[in-house]
Design an enzyme around this catalytic site. Structure first.
Site, PDB file in Angstrom:
ATOM      1  N   GLY A   1      55.660  46.033  33.176  1.00 55.98           N
ATOM      2  CA  GLY A   1      55.612  45.335  34.450  1.00 55.98           C
ATOM      3  C   GLY A   1      56.397  46.079  35.510  1.00 55.98           C
ATOM      4  N   ASN A   2      56.737  45.374  36.578  1.00 59.62           N
ATOM      5  CA  ASN A   2      57.553  45.967  37.643  1.00 59.62           C
ATOM      6  C   ASN A   2      58.428  44.890  38.255  1.00 59.62           C
ATOM      7  OD1 ASN A   2      55.996  44.709  39.895  1.00 59.62           O
ATOM      8  ND2 ASN A   2      54.369  46.068  39.149  1.00 59.62           N
ATOM      9  N   TYR A   3      59.207  45.258  39.272  1.00 60.52           N
ATOM     10  CA  TYR A   3      60.220  44.364  39.822  1.00 60.52           C
ATOM     11  C   TYR A   3      59.726  43.484  40.974  1.00 60.52           C
ATOM     12  CZ  TYR A   3      63.478  47.326  37.207  1.00 60.52           C
ATOM     13  OH  TYR A   3      64.137  47.998  36.225  1.00 60.52           O
TER      14      TYR A   3
ATOM     15  N   ALA B   1      51.777  44.060  43.482  1.00 65.29           N
ATOM     16  CA  ALA B   1      52.163  45.329  42.859  1.00 65.29           C
ATOM     17  C   ALA B   1      51.483  45.399  41.496  1.00 65.29           C
ATOM     18  CB  ALA B   1      53.683  45.412  42.719  1.00 65.29           C
TER      19      ALA B   1
END
Length: 402
Positions: free
Chosen positions: A207-209, A275
Site C-alpha cells: 500500500g501507500n501512505y 494514490a
C-alpha cells in the site's frame, strides 16, 4: 443562514440530546428554528429546554389547548425554508416513507414544500435491516436528502454505523445548501480518493501512505456547489455525511478500476485523486506466509491496470478528466508528459519535497498544468481550500460549461 426558517423535527431517540447543540448552532448562525417533536421525543429531552434554546414554543400536538386553537401543519410546511429531522428513528423514517401521518411531525413533513434533510439515528442492526434501507431509498426517491450516520460507540454498547452525525457536521450540510454557489448544479462528478491495498496474503498487503483527505475535500467541495458526486474510496478512516455524495468503498486497484470505469460513462467530470498502487503481487497466498517455513522470499509483482489511461481512452468531447501526480523529482516534466499520454485535460502535481504537502497532511501545495502546458501554482493552504481553488479553476474552464 441569517433569516432562514428551519423546522427541526425531533423523534424518540437517545440522540435527541444532540438537538440542543444543533439548535444552538443554527440560532448562532442566524436561523429561526421551530421545533416539532414526537411524543416519544419528549421522553428524551424536555420541551422547556428546546423552547429556551430556540426561543419559540415547541410544537408536539395538533391541539395545544382546549379552546379551539390548533397547530397547522400546512402553515408550518409553507413557512419553512428547510425541514430537518434529527434524530430520525426507524419508526419515523418508516412512517415518512409510507405516508403514515399519525403525528404532528409526519403531517408537517407531508405538507412541507421546502427541501427535507433526514439524519437517521439507531442501532447498527436496525440501520442495516433491509426494511430500513428500503425506506431510506424511498425517501431519496421522493427528493429527500439523507445525512448518513457515522460509525462509533452506540447506546446499546455495540460499535458500528448508526450514530447520528454530529450537530456541527449537520449544520455544515444545511449551511452549504443555503450558501452553495451552485455552479456545478446538475453536474455528475466521479472522484477517486485514498490508497489501494494489494494483498500479499490474508494479513499483509502492498500500500501507500495516502490518507484520502484531498479526495474527500474535493468531493465535499463539489457537493457543496451542487454536483452529484460518486466517490470511489480506498481503505480510509474518513466519514462523509453530505447527501449528494454517493460513496463506493473499495480495497484493491482492480476494484477501484471496475468502479471507476462503470461510473465514468454517466459523468461529466472525473477527478482521479486516489494514490493507486502501480503494482500488485503476481499471486496472493491463501494462508498467512510463515517466515519460519519460507525463510527469505522473492515477491514477483505485476502492473495494475491504469485507471487514468483507461478513462482517457473512453473520454468523449463533453467530458473532463483531471489526474493527480505525486513526484519526487522532475515533477513538472513528468506531469506534462502524463497529461498527453493519458489524455487528461488537467493534472494536479503534488511533491513530497514540499513541506506540509502530500500524504497525511491537512495542508497541501499543488501546481495545475493543462494540455497547453500552462502552470498555475496554488500555495500552501488547507486541503479544503485547495479543493475549492481546483474547482474554481475547473468552473472557469470552457470544457466544463459545454
Amino acid at each position: 443562514m441569517r433569516g432562514k426558517k428551519i423546522i427541526l423535527g425531533i423523534t424518540g431517540s437517545i440522540a435527541a440530546y444532540k438537538a440542543a447543540y444543533l439548535i444552538r448552532a443554527l440560532v448562532k448562525k442566524g436561523a429561526e428554528v421551530q421545533v416539532v417533536i414526537t411524543p416519544a421525543g419528549k421522553e428524551f429531552i424536555t420541551p422547556l429546554t428546546l423552547a429556551t434554546l430556540s426561543r419559540n414554543p415547541v410544537i408536539s400536538d395538533f391541539f395545544s389547548n382546549r379552546d379551539g386553537t390548533w397547530n397547522s401543519h400546512v402553515d408550518l410546511g409553507l413557512w419553512a425554508d428547510v425541514m430537518l429531522i434529527a434524530p430520525a428513528t426507524a419508526a419515523t423514517i418508516g412512517k415518512m416513507a409510507n405516508g403514515i401521518a399519525d403525528n404532528m411531525l409526519v403531517t408537517t413533513y407531508m405538507s412541507c414544500k421546502a427541501p427535507v434533510f433526514v439524519a437517521p439515528a439507531m442501532d447498527l442492526d436496525m440501520y442495516a435491516h433491509p426494511s430500513l434501507r428500503q425506506n431510506l431509498d424511498k425517501l431519496r426517491s421522493f427528493g429527500n436528502h439523507i445525512i448518513e450516520p457515522s460509525s462509533g460507540f452506540l447506546a446499546s454498547g455495540l460499535e458500528g454505523k448508526g450514530r447520528m452525525t454530529e450537530p456541527d457536521d449537520i449544520v455544515e450540510v444545511i449551511e452549504s445548501f443555503f450558501l452553495s454557489k451552485e455552479d456545478l448544479q446538475k453536474k455528475k462528478i466521479l472522484i477517486t480518493a485514498g490508497p489501494t491495498y494489494e494483498k500479499i496474503d490474508p494479513v499483509r498487503f502492498i500500500g501507500n501512505y495516502s490518507s484520502g483527505k484531498m479526495g474527500f475535500a474535493l468531493a465535499k467541495a463539489c457537493a457543496r456547489r451542487g454536483a452529484d458526486v460518486t466517490l470511489v474510496a480506498g481503505p480510509v478512516s474518513i466519514e462523509d455525511s453530505h447527501p449528494s455524495i454517493h460513496r463506493i468503498d473499495v480495497e484493491s486497484a482492480d476494484e477501484m478500476y471496475d468502479a471507476s470505469v462503470e461510473a465514468f460513462s454517466s459523468c461529466d467530470i472525473a477527478i482521479l485523486c486516489a494514490a493507486v498502487a502501480d503494482y500488485k503481487p503476481q499471486q496472493q497466498e491463501e494462508e498467512k506466509i510463515k517466515r519460519e517455513q519460507k525463510g527469505d522470499i522473492v515477491l514477483p509483482l505485476v502492473r495494475n491496470k491504469d485507471i487514468a489511461s483507461a478513462l482517457g481512452k473512453m473520454k468523449s468531447s463533453h467530458q473532463m478528466l483531471i489526474g493527480f501526480a505525486l513526484e519526487t523529482g522532475d515533477g513538472i516534466l513528468n506531469a506534462k508528459e502524463k497529461v498527453h499520454r493519458k489524455n487528461l485535460d488537467v493534472i494536479v502535481l503534488n511533491s513530497l519535497q514540499e513541506k506540509g504537502a502530500g500524504f497525511g497532511h491537512d495542508t497541501n501545495k499543488v501546481t495545475l498544468i493543462d494540455k497547453k502546458g500552462v502552470e498555475i501554482d496554488i500555495p500552501l493552504m488547507s486541503k479544503s481550500e485547495v479543493a475549492e481553488k481546483i474547482i474554481d479553476y475547473l468552473v472557469k474552464s470552457q470544457t466544463i460549461l459545454v
